[in-house]
Design a protein around this motif. Sequence first.
Motif, PDB file in Angstrom:
ATOM      1  N   HIS A  90       0.837  -1.192   0.000  1.00 41.23           N
ATOM      2  CA  HIS A  90       0.000   0.000   0.000  1.00 41.23           C
ATOM      3  C   HIS A  90       0.874   1.245   0.000  1.00 41.23           C
ATOM      4  O   HIS A  90       2.004   1.226   0.468  1.00 41.23           O
ATOM      5  CB  HIS A  90      -0.892   0.030   1.253  1.00 41.23           C
ATOM      6  N   SER A  91       0.297   2.312  -0.467  1.00 45.78           N
ATOM      7  CA  SER A  91       0.969   3.613  -0.441  1.00 45.78           C
ATOM      8  C   SER A  91       0.484   4.399   0.770  1.00 45.78           C
ATOM      9  O   SER A  91      -0.442   3.979   1.471  1.00 45.78           O
ATOM     10  CB  SER A  91       0.633   4.387  -1.721  1.00 45.78           C
ATOM     11  N   LEU A  92       1.077   5.546   0.983  1.00 39.61           N
ATOM     12  CA  LEU A  92       0.647   6.432   2.049  1.00 39.61           C
ATOM     13  C   LEU A  92      -0.826   6.779   1.883  1.00 39.61           C
ATOM     14  O   LEU A  92      -1.598   6.708   2.820  1.00 39.61           O
ATOM     15  CB  LEU A  92       1.504   7.706   2.025  1.00 39.61           C
ATOM     16  N   ARG A  93      -1.226   7.102   0.680  1.00 38.59           N
ATOM     17  CA  ARG A  93      -2.623   7.476   0.417  1.00 38.59           C
ATOM     18  C   ARG A  93      -3.557   6.304   0.710  1.00 38.59           C
ATOM     19  O   ARG A  93      -4.641   6.495   1.265  1.00 38.59           O
ATOM     20  CB  ARG A  93      -2.799   7.937  -1.022  1.00 38.59           C
ATOM     21  N   ASP A  94      -3.157   5.085   0.348  1.00 40.07           N
ATOM     22  CA  ASP A  94      -3.970   3.902   0.654  1.00 40.07           C
ATOM     23  C   ASP A  94      -4.200   3.786   2.157  1.00 40.07           C
ATOM     24  O   ASP A  94      -5.317   3.534   2.604  1.00 40.07           O
ATOM     25  CB  ASP A  94      -3.293   2.608   0.174  1.00 40.07           C
ATOM     26  N   LEU A  95      -3.134   3.960   2.938  1.00 41.78           N
ATOM     27  CA  LEU A  95      -3.251   3.839   4.394  1.00 41.78           C
ATOM     28  C   LEU A  95      -4.149   4.942   4.955  1.00 41.78           C
ATOM     29  O   LEU A  95      -4.958   4.691   5.841  1.00 41.78           O
ATOM     30  CB  LEU A  95      -1.879   3.866   5.058  1.00 41.78           C
ATOM     31  N   GLN A  96      -4.039   6.144   4.404  1.00 45.40           N
ATOM     32  CA  GLN A  96      -4.915   7.237   4.829  1.00 45.40           C
ATOM     33  C   GLN A  96      -6.379   6.872   4.587  1.00 45.40           C
ATOM     34  O   GLN A  96      -7.226   7.075   5.446  1.00 45.40           O
ATOM     35  CB  GLN A  96      -4.598   8.511   4.050  1.00 45.40           C
ATOM     36  N   GLU A  97      -6.678   6.325   3.412  1.00 46.53           N
ATOM     37  CA  GLU A  97      -8.056   5.976   3.068  1.00 46.53           C
ATOM     38  C   GLU A  97      -8.563   4.809   3.909  1.00 46.53           C
ATOM     39  O   GLU A  97      -9.721   4.794   4.321  1.00 46.53           O
ATOM     40  CB  GLU A  97      -8.159   5.655   1.583  1.00 46.53           C
ATOM     41  N   LEU A  98      -7.702   3.821   4.165  1.00 51.29           N
ATOM     42  CA  LEU A  98      -8.109   2.649   4.945  1.00 51.29           C
ATOM     43  C   LEU A  98      -8.378   2.989   6.408  1.00 51.29           C
ATOM     44  O   LEU A  98      -9.266   2.410   7.031  1.00 51.29           O
ATOM     45  CB  LEU A  98      -7.021   1.570   4.887  1.00 51.29           C
ATOM     46  N   THR A  99      -7.589   3.914   6.971  1.00 51.28           N
ATOM     47  CA  THR A  99      -7.645   4.166   8.404  1.00 51.28           C
ATOM     48  C   THR A  99      -8.255   5.511   8.786  1.00 51.28           C
ATOM     49  O   THR A  99      -8.635   5.696   9.934  1.00 51.28           O
ATOM     50  CB  THR A  99      -6.233   4.117   9.016  1.00 51.28           C
ATOM     51  N   GLY A 100      -8.298   6.442   7.848  1.00 48.06           N
ATOM     52  CA  GLY A 100      -8.765   7.786   8.170  1.00 48.06           C
ATOM     53  C   GLY A 100      -7.706   8.627   8.852  1.00 48.06           C
ATOM     54  O   GLY A 100      -7.998   9.711   9.351  1.00 48.06           O
ATOM     55  N   LEU A 101      -6.463   8.150   8.888  1.00 52.27           N
ATOM     56  CA  LEU A 101      -5.373   8.904   9.510  1.00 52.27           C
ATOM     57  C   LEU A 101      -4.922  10.026   8.587  1.00 52.27           C
ATOM     58  O   LEU A 101      -4.989   9.915   7.371  1.00 52.27           O
ATOM     59  CB  LEU A 101      -4.186   7.984   9.804  1.00 52.27           C
ATOM     60  N   SER A 102      -4.424  11.101   9.182  1.00 50.44           N
ATOM     61  CA  SER A 102      -3.909  12.214   8.390  1.00 50.44           C
ATOM     62  C   SER A 102      -2.554  11.840   7.792  1.00 50.44           C
ATOM     63  O   SER A 102      -1.874  10.916   8.255  1.00 50.44           O
ATOM     64  CB  SER A 102      -3.750  13.460   9.261  1.00 50.44           C
ATOM     65  N   ARG A 103      -2.164  12.589   6.777  1.00 49.28           N
ATOM     66  CA  ARG A 103      -0.875  12.360   6.121  1.00 49.28           C
ATOM     67  C   ARG A 103       0.278  12.506   7.121  1.00 49.28           C
ATOM     68  O   ARG A 103       1.184  11.687   7.160  1.00 49.28           O
ATOM     69  CB  ARG A 103      -0.728  13.363   4.980  1.00 49.28           C
ATOM     70  N   SER A 104       0.218  13.543   7.951  1.00 48.08           N
ATOM     71  CA  SER A 104       1.307  13.760   8.913  1.00 48.08           C
ATOM     72  C   SER A 104       1.366  12.635   9.940  1.00 48.08           C
ATOM     73  O   SER A 104       2.454  12.234  10.365  1.00 48.08           O
ATOM     74  CB  SER A 104       1.166  15.119   9.595  1.00 48.08           C
ATOM     75  N   THR A 105       0.203  12.081  10.340  1.00 46.42           N
ATOM     76  CA  THR A 105       0.202  10.968  11.292  1.00 46.42           C
ATOM     77  C   THR A 105       0.823   9.731  10.668  1.00 46.42           C
ATOM     78  O   THR A 105       1.613   9.041  11.307  1.00 46.42           O
ATOM     79  CB  THR A 105      -1.224  10.667  11.777  1.00 46.42           C
ATOM     80  N   VAL A 106       0.497   9.449   9.404  1.00 44.70           N
ATOM     81  CA  VAL A 106       1.080   8.283   8.729  1.00 44.70           C
ATOM     82  C   VAL A 106       2.599   8.443   8.646  1.00 44.70           C
ATOM     83  O   VAL A 106       3.348   7.503   8.922  1.00 44.70           O
ATOM     84  CB  VAL A 106       0.465   8.067   7.334  1.00 44.70           C
ATOM     85  N   TYR A 107       3.076   9.637   8.289  1.00 44.60           N
ATOM     86  CA  TYR A 107       4.526   9.855   8.237  1.00 44.60           C
ATOM     87  C   TYR A 107       5.159   9.697   9.620  1.00 44.60           C
ATOM     88  O   TYR A 107       6.233   9.114   9.750  1.00 44.60           O
ATOM     89  CB  TYR A 107       4.855  11.234   7.664  1.00 44.60           C
ATOM     90  N   ARG A 108       4.495  10.200  10.655  1.00 46.92           N
ATOM     91  CA  ARG A 108       5.031  10.057  12.015  1.00 46.92           C
ATOM     92  C   ARG A 108       5.114   8.576  12.392  1.00 46.92           C
ATOM     93  O   ARG A 108       6.125   8.112  12.912  1.00 46.92           O
ATOM     94  CB  ARG A 108       4.154  10.804  13.012  1.00 46.92           C
TER      95      ARG A 108
END
Length: 71
Positions: free
Chosen positions: A11-29
């Motif tokens: 998965h990409s960052l965007r995929d994880l954002q869509e799957l979890t509802g997490l923000s981009r900055s949270t995924v990077y953190r």
Amino acid sequence: MLMEVDFSNVHSLRDLQELTGLSRSTVYRLSREKDFPGFYVGRRLIIDGARLGAWLRKRQEEGIHCERADR
């Protein structure tokens, strides 16, 4: 150390954002955590989907929660 990754389930960052509802900055953190099931190829974050579910469950069991992005 070379990670074994099932490349049919990445998965990409965007995929994880869509799957979890997490923000981009949270995924990077989260991606900077030692046991995060992903890696960088250049500047692109690649997430091992096969290990992601187990990683999220482990965090939940340990009482560590991720912040969801406001919708």
